[in-house]
Design a protein around this motif. Structure first.
Motif, PDB file in Angstrom:
ATOM      1  N   SER A 182      34.586  60.742  74.520  1.00  0.00           N
ATOM      2  CA  SER A 182      33.926  59.876  75.508  1.00  0.00           C
ATOM      3  C   SER A 182      32.979  60.708  76.344  1.00  0.00           C
ATOM      4  O   SER A 182      33.302  61.851  76.741  1.00  0.00           O
ATOM      5  N   PHE A 183      31.813  60.162  76.597  1.00  0.00           N
ATOM      6  CA  PHE A 183      30.832  60.757  77.510  1.00  0.00           C
ATOM      7  C   PHE A 183      30.742  59.828  78.721  1.00  0.00           C
ATOM      8  O   PHE A 183      30.304  58.678  78.592  1.00  0.00           O
ATOM      9  N   TRP A 184      31.155  60.331  79.877  1.00  0.00           N
ATOM     10  CA  TRP A 184      31.179  59.490  81.080  1.00  0.00           C
ATOM     11  C   TRP A 184      29.872  59.647  81.836  1.00  0.00           C
ATOM     12  O   TRP A 184      29.580  60.690  82.391  1.00  0.00           O
ATOM     13  N   PHE A 185      29.073  58.562  81.823  1.00  0.00           N
ATOM     14  CA  PHE A 185      27.793  58.584  82.542  1.00  0.00           C
ATOM     15  C   PHE A 185      28.018  58.559  84.048  1.00  0.00           C
ATOM     16  O   PHE A 185      27.354  59.248  84.810  1.00  0.00           O
ATOM     17  N   THR A 186      28.933  57.711  84.469  1.00  0.00           N
ATOM     18  CA  THR A 186      29.340  57.611  85.872  1.00  0.00           C
ATOM     19  C   THR A 186      30.851  57.683  85.898  1.00  0.00           C
ATOM     20  O   THR A 186      31.496  57.846  84.848  1.00  0.00           O
ATOM     21  N   GLU A 187      31.411  57.511  87.032  1.00  0.00           N
ATOM     22  CA  GLU A 187      32.870  57.595  87.128  1.00  0.00           C
ATOM     23  C   GLU A 187      33.538  56.472  86.349  1.00  0.00           C
ATOM     24  O   GLU A 187      34.659  56.619  85.885  1.00  0.00           O
ATOM     25  N   ASN A 188      32.849  55.362  86.177  1.00  0.00           N
ATOM     26  CA  ASN A 188      33.480  54.202  85.575  1.00  0.00           C
ATOM     27  C   ASN A 188      32.856  53.750  84.255  1.00  0.00           C
ATOM     28  O   ASN A 188      33.395  52.844  83.611  1.00  0.00           O
ATOM     29  N   VAL A 189      31.730  54.333  83.850  1.00  0.00           N
ATOM     30  CA  VAL A 189      31.036  53.867  82.648  1.00  0.00           C
ATOM     31  C   VAL A 189      30.802  55.042  81.706  1.00  0.00           C
ATOM     32  O   VAL A 189      30.350  56.111  82.134  1.00  0.00           O
ATOM     33  N   GLY A 190      31.101  54.832  80.410  1.00  0.00           N
ATOM     34  CA  GLY A 190      30.886  55.902  79.457  1.00  0.00           C
ATOM     35  C   GLY A 190      30.681  55.377  78.044  1.00  0.00           C
ATOM     36  O   GLY A 190      30.854  54.188  77.745  1.00  0.00           O
ATOM     37  N   LEU A 191      30.279  56.285  77.178  1.00  0.00           N
ATOM     38  CA  LEU A 191      30.123  56.007  75.754  1.00  0.00           C
ATOM     39  C   LEU A 191      31.320  56.613  75.026  1.00  0.00           C
ATOM     40  O   LEU A 191      31.649  57.781  75.230  1.00  0.00           O
ATOM     41  N   THR A 192      31.959  55.820  74.170  1.00  0.00           N
ATOM     42  CA  THR A 192      33.122  56.294  73.429  1.00  0.00           C
ATOM     43  C   THR A 192      32.845  56.230  71.928  1.00  0.00           C
ATOM     44  O   THR A 192      32.402  55.189  71.410  1.00  0.00           O
ATOM     45  N   LEU A 193      33.108  57.346  71.232  1.00  0.00           N
ATOM     46  CA  LEU A 193      33.003  57.444  69.776  1.00  0.00           C
ATOM     47  C   LEU A 193      34.370  57.818  69.238  1.00  0.00           C
ATOM     48  O   LEU A 193      35.043  58.706  69.790  1.00  0.00           O
ATOM     49  N   GLN A 194      34.779  57.157  68.143  1.00  0.00           N
ATOM     50  CA  GLN A 194      36.136  57.407  67.638  1.00  0.00           C
ATOM     51  C   GLN A 194      36.180  57.180  66.128  1.00  0.00           C
ATOM     52  O   GLN A 194      35.536  56.277  65.600  1.00  0.00           O
ATOM     53  N   SER A 195      36.961  58.027  65.445  1.00  0.00           N
ATOM     54  CA  SER A 195      37.244  57.847  64.029  1.00  0.00           C
ATOM     55  C   SER A 195      38.758  57.819  63.848  1.00  0.00           C
ATOM     56  O   SER A 195      39.469  58.679  64.384  1.00  0.00           O
ATOM     57  N   THR A 196      39.212  56.829  63.064  1.00  0.00           N
ATOM     58  CA  THR A 196      40.647  56.633  62.878  1.00  0.00           C
ATOM     59  C   THR A 196      40.978  56.578  61.389  1.00  0.00           C
ATOM     60  O   THR A 196      40.335  55.829  60.622  1.00  0.00           O
ATOM     61  N   TYR A 197      41.944  57.353  60.986  1.00  0.00           N
ATOM     62  CA  TYR A 197      42.455  57.317  59.618  1.00  0.00           C
ATOM     63  C   TYR A 197      43.639  56.370  59.595  1.00  0.00           C
ATOM     64  O   TYR A 197      44.617  56.558  60.326  1.00  0.00           O
ATOM     65  N   LYS A 198      43.548  55.313  58.777  1.00  0.00           N
ATOM     66  CA  LYS A 198      44.607  54.319  58.701  1.00  0.00           C
ATOM     67  C   LYS A 198      45.290  54.417  57.331  1.00  0.00           C
ATOM     68  O   LYS A 198      44.666  54.108  56.296  1.00  0.00           O
ATOM     69  N   TYR A 199      46.533  54.821  57.347  1.00  0.00           N
ATOM     70  CA  TYR A 199      47.290  54.966  56.104  1.00  0.00           C
ATOM     71  C   TYR A 199      48.144  53.721  55.911  1.00  0.00           C
ATOM     72  O   TYR A 199      48.981  53.373  56.757  1.00  0.00           O
ATOM     73  N   SER A 200      47.933  53.032  54.734  1.00  0.00           N
ATOM     74  CA  SER A 200      48.622  51.772  54.469  1.00  0.00           C
ATOM     75  C   SER A 200      49.942  52.011  53.768  1.00  0.00           C
ATOM     76  O   SER A 200      50.090  52.927  52.961  1.00  0.00           O
TER      77      SER A 200
END
Length: 469
Positions: free
Chosen positions: A165-183
């Protein structure tokens, strides 16, 4: 896809130019929404490890994306850098690379028929923001589990991955995420094996839930003065007079003062703060609430009507008046208009010579024969005695009467008493206080001369004056 790329680029540029502190303990809730991509290059546990991630960034060929908001996450901070959340996502699978159909590195891209994808996942995150000591760069790891609805391949999954996450302000940010889902399900759609897969997320995060009643930018839980706007260096408390002491610790919050005096001024520099100093502009003593005592009489100047002359407290610091100047104050002077002695309460001491003169006068007082009335030539003598008595207005005297031996004892005793009383009456009638005089008669007792001669008997017929002490 084109719009999503623009969103990523703009967000990264903003993150690189803006820094803000994101503290989940202050804003315990967050919500994130944005786009998700399902990676069609299936990650197969059976395939070579290199094959599993060889096309990780090949979004154009392998990622299935719908051009709209396609996921939402609600997260709650738990403490100690941990948080828990739920993520709901939707997608349409239109790209799938099947590594089982050909040799590695030459995987064909298939379309499983716009297969709808729905996911509901629980996520536990651990943030490294506080660990690495940044205010805006927030990498994290996450684990969890959920359920993926994917046609015949719907199944529960165990999840894990990374995020940033990159927080632009104290309350607003950009979030990038990758998730491996094993079935856990081996069911397959026709010619498709997509149950175990990678899912990527990009979204805007908003933190909320923090309370700042006074609006000073310091949350109530950290604000020592939550109802009054204050400064960060004083934990949210104000410093109205700007003396470096917060108002809650400042005894004089509206007046600049040093710390050693609890923030209060001391204009006269006597070590007593002005609000407790009865004489704030004149150096004084603590025992007098900051006022001086110039004449040292124990009465501070602000209460002393005679600050330059010693005097008793009972007289407001002024000397008692002494009209006759005998050193005995008028209030204690029983003879305030006649100089006297301290030993005699301000009244003059009776001189011995005056006692002698009074007795000389007493010997020359003539009474009519056999009576206690005065002969006329005795009146000036009595007047002279009056003047002497007036000089000693506080002295007491006893007038004693005596006779010669002529006549009977009873008669002489009565006559001596009456003559002594006659002298007293004359003195009182001429201004001498009766309380100062007593009289007594002793008849023919205590003769001072022989009663055998006329001269001796004349000396024995006398009036004596005694000073009563």
């Amino acid at each position: 896809m084109k719009n999503l790329n623009r969103l990523f680029v703009a967000s990264l540029m903003l993150a690189g130019t803006t820094a803000a502190q994101a503290q989940d303990s202050n804003n315990p809730w967050s919500i994130t929404f944005g786009a998700n991509a399902v990676d069609g290059a299936r990650v197969s546990a059976a395939g070579p490890f290199g094959d599993q991630f060889s096309n990780y960034f090949n979004a154009k060929d392998n990622w299935s994306i719908i051009p709209s908001v396609s996921y939402i996450n609600v997260n709650r901070y738990l403490g100690d850098n941990f948080s828990f959340g739920l993520t709901g996502s939707v997608n349409k699978i239109d790209k799938f690379v099947n590594p089982r159909l050909t040799r590695p590195g030459d995987y064909p891209v298939e379309n499983p028929g716009d297969l709808m994808y729905y996911g509901i996942d629980g996520i536990i995150k651990y943030s490294f923001l506080e660990v690495i000591g940044t205010k805006w760069f927030d990498p994290y790891l996450h684990i969890g589990g959920g359920y993926t609805f994917l046609g015949d391949a719907s199944a529960g999954t165990v999840n894990g991955g990374i995020g940033l996450s990159f927080w632009f302000t104290e309350n607003v940010g950009l979030t990038l995420q990758s998730t491996y889902k094993y079935s856990f399900d081996d069911n397959r759609t026709p010619n498709v094996d997509v149950a175990t897969h990678l899912q990527h997320f990009a979204g805007i995060s908003f933190k909320f839930g923090g309370k700042d009643t006074d609006g000073d930018g310091i949350y109530d839980k950290d604000d020592a003065c939550p109802d009054v706007p204050g400064l960060k260096e004083f934990n949210g408390c104000p410093d109205t007079d700007g003396d470096g002491i917060p108002d809650k610790d400042d005894k004089c919050p509206y007046d600049f003062g040093p710390k050693e005096l609890q923030g209060c001024p001391d204009r006269d520099g006597d070590g007593i703060i002005d609000i407790e100093d009865a004489c704030p502009d004149v150096p004084g003593l603590a025992i007098y609430n900051g006022c001086p005592d110039t004449d040292g009489d124990g009465v501070p100047d602000n209460l002393d009507k005679c600050p330059d002359v010693p005097g008793p407290k009972e007289n407001d610091g002024c000397p008692w008046p002494d009209r006759d100047g005998d050193g005995v104050p008028d209030k204690d002077d029983k003879c305030p208009d006649v100089p006297g002695t301290v030993a005699n309460n301000g009244c003059p001491e009776v001189k011995e010579e005056h006692i002698k003169k009074l007795n000389q006068y007493g010997k020359t007082i003539l009474f009519n024969t056999g009576k206690y009335t005065f002969q006329s030539q005795s009146l000036p003598i009595l007047d002279s005695m009056v003047e002497i008595f007036k000089e000693y207005p506080n002295s007491h005297f006893r007038i004693e009467g005596y006779t010669d031996s002529t006549g009977g004892d009873a008669l002489n005793l009565r006559l001596s008493k009456e003559r002594a009383a006659a002298v007293v009456n004359y003195l009182v009638e001429h201004g001498i206080d009766a309380d100062r005089l007593t009289s007594e008669g002793f008849g023919k007792a205590d003769p001072v001369a022989s009663n055998k001669t006329a001269r001796g008997r004349a000396e024995n017929r006398r009036v004596e004056v005694k000073l009563v002490k």
